[in-house]
Design an enzyme around this catalytic site. Sequence first.
Site, PDB file in Angstrom:
ATOM      1  N   LYS A 114      -4.776   1.663   0.118  1.00 43.62           N
ATOM      2  CA  LYS A 114      -3.557   0.902   0.408  1.00 43.62           C
ATOM      3  C   LYS A 114      -2.680   1.587   1.455  1.00 43.62           C
ATOM      4  O   LYS A 114      -1.890   0.938   2.134  1.00 43.62           O
ATOM      5  CB  LYS A 114      -2.802   0.597  -0.877  1.00 43.62           C
ATOM      6  CG  LYS A 114      -3.551  -0.463  -1.672  1.00 43.62           C
ATOM      7  CD  LYS A 114      -2.877  -0.916  -2.918  1.00 43.62           C
ATOM      8  CE  LYS A 114      -3.711  -1.987  -3.592  1.00 43.62           C
ATOM      9  NZ  LYS A 114      -5.025  -1.474  -4.088  1.00 43.62           N
ATOM     10  N   ASP A 115      -2.876   2.896   1.628  1.00 41.48           N
ATOM     11  CA  ASP A 115      -2.156   3.603   2.691  1.00 41.48           C
ATOM     12  C   ASP A 115      -2.478   3.032   4.076  1.00 41.48           C
ATOM     13  O   ASP A 115      -1.632   3.074   4.969  1.00 41.48           O
ATOM     14  CB  ASP A 115      -2.532   5.092   2.700  1.00 41.48           C
ATOM     15  CG  ASP A 115      -1.991   5.841   1.490  1.00 41.48           C
ATOM     16  OD1 ASP A 115      -0.955   5.433   0.942  1.00 41.48           O
ATOM     17  OD2 ASP A 115      -2.615   6.844   1.103  1.00 41.48           O
TER      18      ASP A 115
END
Length: 490
Positions: A114-115
């Site tokens: 998700k980064d």
Amino acid sequence: MEHIHYISSRGKSAPVKASEAILRGIAPDGGLYLPERLPTLTTEDLFALLPLSYPERAAKILSLYLTDYTEEELLADCKAAYSERFVPAPTGIHALREGVSVLELWHGPTCAFKDMALQIMPRLLSRALEKTGEALDALILVATSGDTGKAALEGFRDVPRTSIRVFYPVDGVSRTQKQQMATQEGENVAVTAIYGNFDDAQSGVKQIFADSAMKEALAAQGKFLSSANSINWGRLAPQIVYYVSAYCDLVNTGTIQMGNTLDITVPTGNFGNILAAWLAKGMGVPLGKLVCASNSNNVLTDFLSTGTYDRNRPFHTTVSPSMDILISSNLERLLYFAAGAERCAVYMKALSTEGKYTVDADVFEIIRRDFDGDYCSEEACLDRIASTFANYNYLLDPHTAVAVTAAERYLCGNESDHMLVVSTASPYKFTPAVAKALGIPATDDEQECMNAVAAATGTTPLEPLTAVFTKEIRFTKVIDKADMAKDVLS
Ligand SMILES: *Cc1c(COP(=O)(O)O)cnc(C)c1O
């Protein structure tokens, strides 16, 4: 260049520019924003991307979609986002065996994929405030059961004209996750634990969003409420980039030749990550089958084999928790492309009233051309972690193990130039499950567990995960769930 406008998957909202789609998140008619057409990448375009760095490739690809952002703005944002916070590089490709590579998307500050989107999306949102002439600053509210909250905090940290407040259930997250959030750095971040479970946190946040008095009170403070969830186009667009970039990397290393077909397997929850692969394919990147890998919450496997999506089924808690999802919201975008807005709205209505829908035969055929689906049991997942380590000396996290299992099964029955399996988390993010798979005696203490896995495998935990145990604690507040609104205004 002609602007690309964003339309709603349900067809009842006016088209908007990219900045407005990112600012709003969801369309006024409840649909998801989509580009009215897909930009194309020719073979020549792909050749031109080969010598570029990840931030440069990202800026080029995003500029095709976010046409009201200049390439200079996007390059500055991509360089800032995909910087030293990713170690040693934004992505990595690991050759697992002849014909199969793993795309590591967990080199960022929270060690999960998700980064890749949440490091850039806040910057795009910050610029969208300027572009749309919005006078108020954005206050992001998040209810989290762990990982998304931390990734959002890291993404919004110190981004101009934004602030973020995360609520989590005090006994509903792991010790590492609690520690990660409590030690969060940044001037514009706040973290509050609540007495209650994740549903309490989530409904509390929903109530705050629906409260018009809250809206006025916040406006008086110069703020408006916004969210950072995975249906925002600003989170999806950056995910297209790493598929294009991985194709280039595989050509650069001679693993494939330009023009070869690359099959992809993605461990799937909300369908965002795999949809990004499909969009890359739609732009002209030579991608083949997209294998959608699920855990025992196999609603997508059934959909891709029958054409019926049915969420009326038991919910399983698994060792791959980020895929424990029964409503894959981003599937709506695929349905729009395959069925059109009118039919998409009918399917979504049926999903909300009956919990299920069946797509028409022509729609199913379009979807089946590009997608295959499979799922992996808990036992097979742990077996895969063990056998992959034994055979290839490579440590998988449980989400990636689900995908490797689906990929290997697909390769048993199908020809493939090359298979790229997407790896969404570091094995050290889910150490207790990895320890169990490898037969390493695990204690309840996650820090000890990390050390035990490291010692037994000769691998090293990532620095962001070990650092949380020594960092200064900044947030210790625990409140009653009834006091969440007061907390937001404080
Ligand atoms: C969010 C997440 C997924 C699922 O991705 P979707 O885009 O929701 O399909 C898979 N693995 C990990 C580790 C995640 O955090």
